[in-house]
Design a protein around this motif. Sequence first.
Motif, PDB file in Angstrom:
ATOM      1  N   THR A 137     -10.989   1.498   3.128  1.00  0.00           N
ATOM      2  CA  THR A 137     -12.150   0.938   2.425  1.00  0.00           C
ATOM      3  C   THR A 137     -11.758   0.254   1.119  1.00  0.00           C
ATOM      4  N   TYR A 138     -10.571   0.573   0.598  1.00  0.00           N
ATOM      5  CA  TYR A 138     -10.138  -0.006  -0.667  1.00  0.00           C
ATOM      6  C   TYR A 138      -9.254  -1.236  -0.488  1.00  0.00           C
ATOM      7  N   SER A 139      -8.987  -1.613   0.738  1.00  0.00           N
ATOM      8  CA  SER A 139      -8.086  -2.728   1.019  1.00  0.00           C
ATOM      9  C   SER A 139      -8.667  -4.039   0.494  1.00  0.00           C
ATOM     10  N   PRO A 140      -7.885  -4.934  -0.111  1.00  0.00           N
ATOM     11  CA  PRO A 140      -6.441  -4.848  -0.259  1.00  0.00           C
ATOM     12  C   PRO A 140      -6.043  -3.907  -1.392  1.00  0.00           C
ATOM     13  N   LEU A 141      -4.931  -3.210  -1.173  1.00  0.00           N
ATOM     14  CA  LEU A 141      -4.372  -2.346  -2.191  1.00  0.00           C
ATOM     15  C   LEU A 141      -3.506  -3.205  -3.113  1.00  0.00           C
ATOM     16  N   LEU A 142      -3.445  -2.824  -4.380  1.00  0.00           N
ATOM     17  CA  LEU A 142      -2.779  -3.637  -5.400  1.00  0.00           C
ATOM     18  C   LEU A 142      -1.410  -3.073  -5.749  1.00  0.00           C
ATOM     19  N   ASP A 143      -0.532  -3.943  -6.263  1.00  0.00           N
ATOM     20  CA  ASP A 143       0.718  -3.458  -6.823  1.00  0.00           C
ATOM     21  C   ASP A 143       0.480  -3.188  -8.310  1.00  0.00           C
ATOM     22  N   GLU A 144       1.494  -2.688  -9.013  1.00  0.00           N
ATOM     23  CA  GLU A 144       1.270  -2.328 -10.412  1.00  0.00           C
ATOM     24  C   GLU A 144       1.016  -3.529 -11.306  1.00  0.00           C
ATOM     25  N   GLY A 145       1.282  -4.735 -10.816  1.00  0.00           N
ATOM     26  CA  GLY A 145       0.965  -5.954 -11.549  1.00  0.00           C
ATOM     27  C   GLY A 145      -0.439  -6.460 -11.273  1.00  0.00           C
ATOM     28  N   ARG A 146      -1.235  -5.658 -10.578  1.00  0.00           N
ATOM     29  CA  ARG A 146      -2.631  -5.977 -10.225  1.00  0.00           C
ATOM     30  C   ARG A 146      -2.757  -7.057  -9.160  1.00  0.00           C
ATOM     31  N   ARG A 147      -1.674  -7.376  -8.494  1.00  0.00           N
ATOM     32  CA  ARG A 147      -1.699  -8.379  -7.429  1.00  0.00           C
ATOM     33  C   ARG A 147      -1.966  -7.698  -6.097  1.00  0.00           C
ATOM     34  N   PRO A 148      -2.709  -8.347  -5.195  1.00  0.00           N
ATOM     35  CA  PRO A 148      -2.895  -7.762  -3.864  1.00  0.00           C
ATOM     36  C   PRO A 148      -1.528  -7.559  -3.209  1.00  0.00           C
ATOM     37  N   ALA A 149      -1.278  -6.339  -2.723  1.00  0.00           N
ATOM     38  CA  ALA A 149       0.020  -6.018  -2.134  1.00  0.00           C
ATOM     39  C   ALA A 149      -0.077  -5.857  -0.623  1.00  0.00           C
ATOM     40  N   LEU A 150      -1.020  -5.049  -0.163  1.00  0.00           N
ATOM     41  CA  LEU A 150      -1.168  -4.799   1.269  1.00  0.00           C
ATOM     42  C   LEU A 150      -2.636  -4.845   1.655  1.00  0.00           C
ATOM     43  N   THR A 151      -2.913  -5.545   2.752  1.00  0.00           N
ATOM     44  CA  THR A 151      -4.258  -5.593   3.308  1.00  0.00           C
ATOM     45  C   THR A 151      -4.246  -4.772   4.591  1.00  0.00           C
ATOM     46  N   LEU A 152      -4.865  -3.607   4.545  1.00  0.00           N
ATOM     47  CA  LEU A 152      -4.888  -2.720   5.703  1.00  0.00           C
ATOM     48  C   LEU A 152      -5.931  -3.220   6.694  1.00  0.00           C
ATOM     49  N   THR A 153      -5.526  -3.398   7.944  1.00  0.00           N
ATOM     50  CA  THR A 153      -6.470  -3.881   8.960  1.00  0.00           C
ATOM     51  C   THR A 153      -6.952  -2.757   9.863  1.00  0.00           C
ATOM     52  N   SER A 154      -6.155  -1.701  10.017  1.00  0.00           N
ATOM     53  CA  SER A 154      -6.572  -0.524  10.780  1.00  0.00           C
ATOM     54  C   SER A 154      -5.634   0.610  10.410  1.00  0.00           C
ATOM     55  N   GLY A 155      -6.037   1.817  10.758  1.00  0.00           N
ATOM     56  CA  GLY A 155      -5.173   2.948  10.443  1.00  0.00           C
ATOM     57  C   GLY A 155      -5.686   4.226  11.060  1.00  0.00           C
ATOM     58  N   ARG A 156      -4.783   5.208  11.089  1.00  0.00           N
ATOM     59  CA  ARG A 156      -5.126   6.527  11.615  1.00  0.00           C
ATOM     60  C   ARG A 156      -4.414   7.583  10.772  1.00  0.00           C
TER      61      ARG A 156
END
Length: 167
Positions: A35-54
């Motif tokens: 629900t929080y995607s995209p997750l950010l890196d410490e520089g506040r830049r989008p790092a990973l966009t999660l599309t699915s997970g378990r």
Amino acid sequence: MSERLILIAEVAGAFGVKGEVRLTSWAADPKSLLTYSPLLDEGRRPALTLTSGRVHKGGLVARVREIETREQAEALRGLKLYIARAALPAPDADEYYFADLIGLAAISPDGAPLGWIKSVADFGAGDLLEIDPGDGAPAWWAPFTREVVTAVDLAAAQVVIVRPDEV
């Protein structure tokens, strides 16, 4: 000042051969990372966009838009992932995010300064506040119980603590 980032996960490595990643999650529900995607890196830049997970072994195995191969996933091992504090839901009454407590002033019931909250930890017997007196004296721990922490005022940025005799 920009809003604080909250460390929510870390890339633990690859999972399988198709580019999925294993995430160590510090969320109560690892699946909430989606629900929080995209997750950010410490520089506040989008790092990973999660599309699915378990959920897997207390963490999350996820498909990520930016990763196509196992090698790409492995290369991100150790990447710390953040969200903006505002993205978290409001806590229930008498509940607090540890991140909101760190840095607050610690005062006695009569208003005398005790220091500031340096960290919050749970070593197995309940939450503890590490109090740094700020005067060079050693830090000390206060149990985060109603008897010891009698008031938390986030607006005033302070916590009222009845210092235990053992300290």
